[in-house]
Design a protein around this motif. Structure first.
Motif, PDB file in Angstrom:
ATOM      1  N   SER A   6       6.485   7.931  -4.995  1.00 59.40           N
ATOM      2  CA  SER A   6       5.265   8.473  -5.597  1.00 59.40           C
ATOM      3  C   SER A   6       4.234   7.385  -5.806  1.00 59.40           C
ATOM      4  CB  SER A   6       5.613   9.133  -6.927  1.00 59.40           C
ATOM      5  OG  SER A   6       4.455   9.591  -7.559  1.00 59.40           O
ATOM      6  N   ARG A   9       2.729   6.438  -2.514  1.00 61.66           N
ATOM      7  CA  ARG A   9       1.800   7.481  -2.072  1.00 61.66           C
ATOM      8  C   ARG A   9       0.473   7.396  -2.819  1.00 61.66           C
ATOM      9  NH1 ARG A   9       0.334  12.568  -3.438  1.00 61.66           N
ATOM     10  NH2 ARG A   9      -0.243  13.914  -1.711  1.00 61.66           N
ATOM     11  N   ARG A  10       0.535   7.131  -4.142  1.00 55.12           N
ATOM     12  CA  ARG A  10      -0.700   7.032  -4.916  1.00 55.12           C
ATOM     13  C   ARG A  10      -1.539   5.860  -4.447  1.00 55.12           C
ATOM     14  NH1 ARG A  10       2.547   8.258  -9.413  1.00 55.12           N
ATOM     15  NH2 ARG A  10       2.435   6.102 -10.170  1.00 55.12           N
ATOM     16  N   CYS A  11      -0.872   4.744  -4.114  1.00 54.07           N
ATOM     17  CA  CYS A  11      -1.602   3.562  -3.620  1.00 54.07           C
ATOM     18  C   CYS A  11      -2.316   3.888  -2.319  1.00 54.07           C
ATOM     19  CB  CYS A  11      -0.648   2.391  -3.409  1.00 54.07           C
ATOM     20  SG  CYS A  11      -0.052   1.674  -4.950  1.00 54.07           S
ATOM     21  N   ILE A  12      -1.571   4.564  -1.426  1.00 58.74           N
ATOM     22  CA  ILE A  12      -2.184   4.904  -0.137  1.00 58.74           C
ATOM     23  C   ILE A  12      -3.322   5.886  -0.329  1.00 58.74           C
ATOM     24  CG2 ILE A  12      -1.767   6.089   2.050  1.00 58.74           C
ATOM     25  CD1 ILE A  12       0.921   4.804   2.168  1.00 58.74           C
ATOM     26  N   LEU A  13      -3.126   6.855  -1.208  1.00 59.58           N
ATOM     27  CA  LEU A  13      -4.205   7.806  -1.480  1.00 59.58           C
ATOM     28  C   LEU A  13      -5.437   7.104  -2.001  1.00 59.58           C
ATOM     29  CD1 LEU A  13      -2.251  10.776  -3.103  1.00 59.58           C
ATOM     30  CD2 LEU A  13      -3.645  10.869  -1.034  1.00 59.58           C
ATOM     31  N   TYR A  16      -7.042   5.279   0.981  1.00 59.43           N
ATOM     32  CA  TYR A  16      -7.605   6.181   1.967  1.00 59.43           C
ATOM     33  C   TYR A  16      -8.745   7.016   1.425  1.00 59.43           C
ATOM     34  CZ  TYR A  16      -4.433   5.122   5.731  1.00 59.43           C
ATOM     35  OH  TYR A  16      -3.799   4.493   6.751  1.00 59.43           O
ATOM     36  N   VAL A 108      -4.651  12.512   4.833  1.00 57.24           N
ATOM     37  CA  VAL A 108      -4.050  11.543   3.927  1.00 57.24           C
ATOM     38  C   VAL A 108      -2.581  11.855   3.666  1.00 57.24           C
ATOM     39  CG1 VAL A 108      -4.177  10.520   1.629  1.00 57.24           C
ATOM     40  CG2 VAL A 108      -6.277  11.079   2.865  1.00 57.24           C
ATOM     41  N   GLU A 109      -2.265  13.124   3.452  1.00 60.09           N
ATOM     42  CA  GLU A 109      -0.890  13.514   3.149  1.00 60.09           C
ATOM     43  C   GLU A 109       0.047  13.125   4.287  1.00 60.09           C
ATOM     44  OE1 GLU A 109       2.023  15.166   0.658  1.00 60.09           O
ATOM     45  OE2 GLU A 109      -0.122  14.905   0.248  1.00 60.09           O
ATOM     46  N   SER A 112       0.451   9.301   4.587  1.00 62.63           N
ATOM     47  CA  SER A 112       1.264   8.768   3.489  1.00 62.63           C
ATOM     48  C   SER A 112       2.745   8.905   3.809  1.00 62.63           C
ATOM     49  CB  SER A 112       0.941   9.499   2.180  1.00 62.63           C
ATOM     50  OG  SER A 112      -0.403   9.327   1.818  1.00 62.63           O
ATOM     51  N   LYS A 113       3.131  10.079   4.308  1.00 64.25           N
ATOM     52  CA  LYS A 113       4.534  10.313   4.639  1.00 64.25           C
ATOM     53  C   LYS A 113       4.990   9.401   5.777  1.00 64.25           C
ATOM     54  CE  LYS A 113       4.566  15.169   3.191  1.00 64.25           C
ATOM     55  NZ  LYS A 113       4.681  16.586   3.645  1.00 64.25           N
ATOM     56  N   ARG A 116       5.380   5.783   4.491  1.00 68.04           N
ATOM     57  CA  ARG A 116       6.569   5.624   3.646  1.00 68.04           C
ATOM     58  C   ARG A 116       7.843   5.620   4.490  1.00 68.04           C
ATOM     59  NH1 ARG A 116       4.298   9.568   0.341  1.00 68.04           N
ATOM     60  NH2 ARG A 116       5.994  11.009   0.878  1.00 68.04           N
TER      61      ARG A 116
END
Length: 602
Positions: A6, A9-13, A16, A108-109, A112-113, A116
């Protein structure tokens, strides 16, 4: 593990979300037009040396055939190396991206996946690939700025930026660019060009391409846009009275913070509230000079920094309608060369000039376009801004090329020819030793911008890189150029509008002398520029001249009749109006200059 995922993912969000508004993910941002190479030019043009120290696995190259290599431009995905960073053996094509003919947005979603999953396996995410429309083969400043963001986020000192020219059968051409962080700079090099054929893959000859970008400047460029790109803020487009632009005072088409927008609105409102004198009182001394229908024409300025005093003086003349296009912000170095103020540091140039225009003429209508004129902007978008002033004929616009970027100048001239508008472009020479202005009026002048600047066009087409900036240029040189620019603008805007006005007939006198030079240094002949024309022209009048002279140099369309090869842009016909019909359904981003006029689109 769940919490770690999580957090990643927040960092990438976060990154981006910033990138989404910063870069419009890797659109084609460079007007790079390939010529059909004649045999005697290939040695000069195809001077690239293949550096295949970094390779793609055949599996990845085959995957490109099935996706980015055959789809329409503006698709792409992410790259990785599973073990050795010099072998790119993983790719992920983003099928969920949001694409238009001129933009490419990652989902973005999805990304992110992918990131990761790759990170959990120890893969190195080290590149982004994307396709461009035909002819747009180089990354732009905007691309490089975005690469820096990835370098910082992924903790790398390099990044891969392959650009594709797709083919519907999958026979793509891959331009492999490598971005490397070297001390305080990013160095970008075209390592090789790879062609997918029916039988496999082969390296093909290419023109060497290498650039160096100071990281400090890239960061400043990025920060100027990041003001509007924080994670919890969306891009805003603010328009006032879109349905009735005649009653509008300011239209802002840009990305700005809500509080900044409100501040600007309050500032303009405050200015108007203090305007108790009827507006016509401000301009009563020039009312007889400029007919009202002329003052209602539209001045479209591409690049605004050095043109500031010109634009302010247009407002003082009573001109009401403006489109200002520039994504730059005021920086410290502009103080000495562009007439800006310390209090304006970090502000967008288009917005501070808009406010100055409004402070001079409260009835002005100003569209601020917080963008550069590059391959991210389609012709359709450019025309959309023009159409914000309805019921105008082509000669009701004046497009000005006022940038120090050759590709932007070229594109602005092509747009003017496509839409049949008058055109003016100005350029300052090194150290302010001289200045030039060219002007074009379809149906009146015969020589196109490429006829006027043939040598310069050919240099850039053969890989010339300009490293001259405004260093050592006196501010007075800029003001002198802007003054003459103003007179020529009046000549173009007033053409045949008022038989009693001298500006109305000036163009007829100089329609075939539409290349103008100003000598701003008495030692011009002996300088690095070596321009001796002024000395020859004034040889018999040397007692009466020293410098600050203006030459209106006779010009002819490029064709054999005048001792030149046929112009690769206009064909040397002398009828520039024909290009309106010829390019009616052509996007000028794809125009190149073939050896034969008549087939110059890709």
């Amino acid at each position: 593990m769940k919490r770690k995922g999580s957090l990643v993912r927040r960092c990438i969000l976060y990154v981006y979300n910033g990138l989404m508004s910063i870069m419009q993910f890797f659109t084609p941002k460079s007007n790079s037009f390939e010529m059909e190479d004649s045999d005697d030019m290939k040695a000069t043009i195809h001077n690239g040396i293949i550096d295949d120290s970094i390779k793609f696995s055949e599996r990845v190259l085959d995957e490109f055939r099935r996706s980015v290599g055959r789809y329409w431009p503006e698709t792409g995905g992410m790259l990785a190396s599973t073990q050795n960073s010099e072998l790119i053996d993983k790719c992920h094509f983003d099928t969920h991206s949001q694409n238009t003919p001129g933009t490419f947005y990652y989902d973005v979603e999805t990304m992110s996946k992918v990131f990761r999953a790759w990170k959990s396996k120890g893969y190195i995410t080290n590149g982004i690939y994307h396709s461009h429309p035909k002819g747009a083969i180089h990354p732009s400043y905007h691309d490089i700025s975005t690469a820096l963001l990835h370098i910082n986020f992924f903790g790398l000192d390099y990044f891969y930026l392959p650009i594709f020219q797709p083919d519907r059968k999958g026979f793509y051409t891959l331009y492999f660019y490598v971005v490397r962080k070297v001390q305080d700079n990013l160095e970008v090099n075209l390592n090789y060009v790879l062609k997918a054929t029916q039988d496999g893959y082969e390296y093909i000859p290419f023109r060497a391409w290498k650039r160096c970008y100071p990281i400090e400047q890239l960061n400043a460029y990025r920060k100027s846009i990041e003001k509007a790109a924080e994670a919890d803020r969306a891009t805003t487009v603010t328009e006032k009275n879109e349905s009735n632009i005649a009653s509008s005072r300011t239209i802002t088409i840009t990305t700005i913070q809500e509080d900044e927008n409100m501040s600007a609105e309050k500032s303009i409102a405050s200015t108007r509230s203090m305007t108790e004198v009827p507006v016509q009182e401000y301009f009563k001394k020039v009312t007889s000079l400029y007919p009202d229908n002329v003052l209602d024409k539209v001045i479209v300025c591409i690049g605004t920094g050095g043109a500031r005093s010109f634009l302010e003086n247009c407002a003082r003349s009573g001109f009401r309608n403006y489109i200002l296009m520039d994504a730059d912000v005021v920086s410290p170095s502009n103080i000495a060369t562009q007439g800006v103020f310390i209090s304006e540091m970090g502000k967008k140039k288009v917005e501070i000039i808009r406010d100055r225009i409004m402070d001079i003429n409260p009835r002005a209508n100003v569209i601020c376009v917080d963008k550069f004129l590059d391959d991210r902007m389609s012709d359709e978008e450019f025309k959309w801004y023009m159409n914000k002033f309805p019921n105008k004929k082509p000669t009701d616009y004046l497009i000005l090329g006022c940038t120090d970027n050759f590709e932007a100048q070229k594109r602005s001239s092509l747009l003017a020819l496509k839409y049949g508008t008058p055109y003016l472009a100005a350029m300052m020479y090194e150290a302010g030793a001289a200045a030039e202005i060219i002007f074009v009026y379809p149906g009146v002048t015969e020589s196109c911008p490429r006829c006027l600047l043939r040598d310069r066009f050919e240099k850039y087409e053969n890989g010339f890189v300009n490293d001259v900036d405004s260093s050592s240029c006196p501010i007075f040189a800029t003001e002198r150029m802007n003054s003459l620019k103003g007179y020529i603008a009046l000549m173009l805007l007033m053409y045949h509008e008022d038989s009693e006005n001298p500006f109305s007939r000036m163009l007829d006198d100089v329609k075939n002398r539409n290349f103008v030079e100003i000598r701003l240094n008495p030692y011009l002949k002996d300088s690095k520029l070596g321009i001796g024309l002024f000395d020859r022209v004034f040889a018999d009048a040397s007692r009466y001249v020293y410098f600050d002279e203006t030459l209106w140099i006779p010009q002819y369309p490029d064709r054999s009749e005048f001792g030149s090869e046929t112009c690769k842009l206009c064909g040397g016909t002398g009828d520039l109006t024909s290009l309106q019909e010829k390019w009616k359904y052509t996007d000028t981003r794809g125009i190149r200059f073939d050896d034969t006029f008549g087939d110059n689109t890709q």
